[in-house]
Design a protein around this motif. Structure first.
Motif, short mmCIF file in Angstrom:
data_model
loop_
_atom_site.label_atom_id
_atom_site.label_comp_id
_atom_site.label_asym_id
_atom_site.label_seq_id
_atom_site.Cartn_x
_atom_site.Cartn_y
_atom_site.Cartn_z
N ILE A 38 6.96 6.35 -19.78
CA ILE A 38 6.00 6.18 -18.60
C ILE A 38 4.69 5.12 -19.34
CG2 ILE A 38 5.53 6.13 -16.31
CD1 ILE A 38 7.25 8.06 -16.40
N LEU A 39 4.21 6.23 -20.12
CA LEU A 39 3.15 4.99 -20.71
C LEU A 39 3.54 3.97 -21.39
CD1 LEU A 39 0.12 5.54 -20.35
CD2 LEU A 39 0.60 7.35 -21.95
N ALA A 40 4.00 4.15 -21.82
CA ALA A 40 4.48 2.55 -23.24
C ALA A 40 4.76 2.00 -22.31
CB ALA A 40 5.65 3.62 -23.97
N PHE A 41 5.04 1.47 -21.47
CA PHE A 41 5.98 0.45 -21.00
C PHE A 41 4.65 0.01 -19.42
CE2 PHE A 41 9.27 1.63 -22.90
CZ PHE A 41 9.24 0.89 -23.38
N LEU A 42 3.64 0.90 -19.73
CA LEU A 42 2.53 0.41 -18.12
C LEU A 42 1.25 -1.07 -19.20
CD1 LEU A 42 1.39 3.30 -16.97
CD2 LEU A 42 3.35 2.06 -15.79
N GLY A 97 0.95 -0.98 -0.02
CA GLY A 97 -0.05 0.37 0.06
C GLY A 97 1.18 0.86 -0.36
N LEU A 98 -0.12 2.08 -0.29
CA LEU A 98 1.04 3.64 -0.74
C LEU A 98 1.77 3.96 1.05
CD1 LEU A 98 -1.24 6.17 -2.65
CD2 LEU A 98 0.37 4.59 -3.35
N ASP A 146 1.51 5.05 -9.13
CA ASP A 146 0.41 3.89 -10.20
C ASP A 146 -0.78 4.48 -9.07
OD1 ASP A 146 0.77 2.76 -7.59
OD2 ASP A 146 0.69 0.66 -9.07
N GLN A 147 -1.02 5.01 -8.60
CA GLN A 147 -2.61 5.57 -7.86
C GLN A 147 -3.31 6.41 -9.02
OE1 GLN A 147 -4.64 4.35 -4.91
NE2 GLN A 147 -2.82 2.29 -6.60
N ARG A 148 -2.15 7.73 -8.91
CA ARG A 148 -2.52 8.79 -9.41
C ARG A 148 -2.41 8.74 -11.03
NH1 ARG A 148 -2.16 13.61 -7.29
NH2 ARG A 148 -1.53 13.66 -4.04
N HIS A 149 -1.65 7.71 -11.39
CA HIS A 149 -1.46 7.90 -13.04
C HIS A 149 -1.34 9.18 -13.60
CE1 HIS A 149 -3.28 3.33 -13.27
NE2 HIS A 149 -4.25 3.97 -13.07
#
Length: 267
Positions: A155-159, A75-76, A117-120
């Motif tokens: 970042i987005l490309a490897f999610l 968790g955060l 990864d919670q906020r994206h």
């Protein structure tokens, strides 16, 4: 994580010891999420006992339910405590020396970014400025969207694919006139970034700025921790040098990833 011998049986009967053992296992595991039965087997307790324990940890924010609703991940609150703990060895130090080397190699300002990864979303955490009088200063410690700028796209490309589609089909802010907001165009671009191993943008987050960035990976194999790259004023950008710059950026990102994992980077 090493197996616990019979001499540890007394400690294992204590909830605190069990909780620490469970968290240690989750940290050291290569898996992102864990089921209750898996954790029960690891602790050699009944599933009901494991469920009570993980429920208590969930209430404290130390673990949280994964997207499937039936397994758990760190968790955060655990991450917050971990970040406070490593203040004695700041995360910036994992990137700072690499960024100085990148500035020396390229002659351009270098940066590292962190992904949540919670906020994206991402934020720039460390920058090293070039000696050029004309350069762009990046905003530090501010959450930003992923679809605008090379760092966010890297970042987005490897999610996970599901996350990419969710973000691509959300309401995308037009950060500059050149920001890509069409979902299909964005997804096609991400596919190319995965193939290339880096992202390059012109004026998509800051007008007049060119950026080249590559993903930084975390402790869990394949998990994206952030990005590293360089920013260049468009007036000074020489497109003929992009292959060399991209290679230097990818090598820097790989070195930061190795620093995070504590592994020796193969050369």
């Amino acid at each position: 994580m090493a197996a616990i011998d019979s001499g540890d049986a007394g400690r294992r009967r204590q909830p605190l010891a069990r909780g620490i053992e469970l968290l240690t296992y989750m940290v050291e595991s290569t898996k992102d999420a864990h089921g209750v039965r898996e954790l029960a087997g690891r602790l050699s307790v009944s599933p009901s006992t494991a469920h009570r324990l993980i429920t208590d940890l969930e209430k404290l924010g130390l673990v949280r339910r994964a997207e499937n609703g039936s397994s758990y991940r760190l968790g955060l609150e655990f991450l917050r405590l971990a970040w406070l703990t490593v203040d004695r060895y700041p995360s910036e130090e994992l990137a700072l020396g690499v960024l100085h080397d990148l500035v020396e190699q390229t002659g351009e300002s270098a940066f590292s970014a962190l992904y949540d990864d919670q906020r994206h979303q991402m934020m720039f955490t460390t920058t090293v400025e070039s000696s050029h009088p004309l350069r762009y200063s990046l905003p530090i410690q501010q959450w930003m969207p992923l679809h605008g700028g090379a760092s966010g796209l890297a970042i987005l490309a490897f999610l996970p694919e599901k996350t990419q589609h969710e973000i691509a089909h959300s309401k995308l802010a037009q950060l500059t006139p050149d920001t890509v907001t069409d979902p299909d165009v964005l997804l096609g671009r991400l596919e190319q970034i995965r193939t290339d191993g880096y992202a390059m943008t012109r004026g998509e987050r800051i007008e007049g700025a060119v950026a080249v960035a590559a993903p930084v990976f975390g402790l869990i194999p394949g998990s994206v921790a952030g990005a590293a790259g360089i920013s260049i004023p468009e007036q000074r950008f020489d497109v003929s040098k992009i292959e060399k710059l991209a290679l230097q950026v990818r090598q820097a990102a790989a070195q930061i990833s190795a620093n995070i994992s504590g592994q020796q980077l193969e050369r």
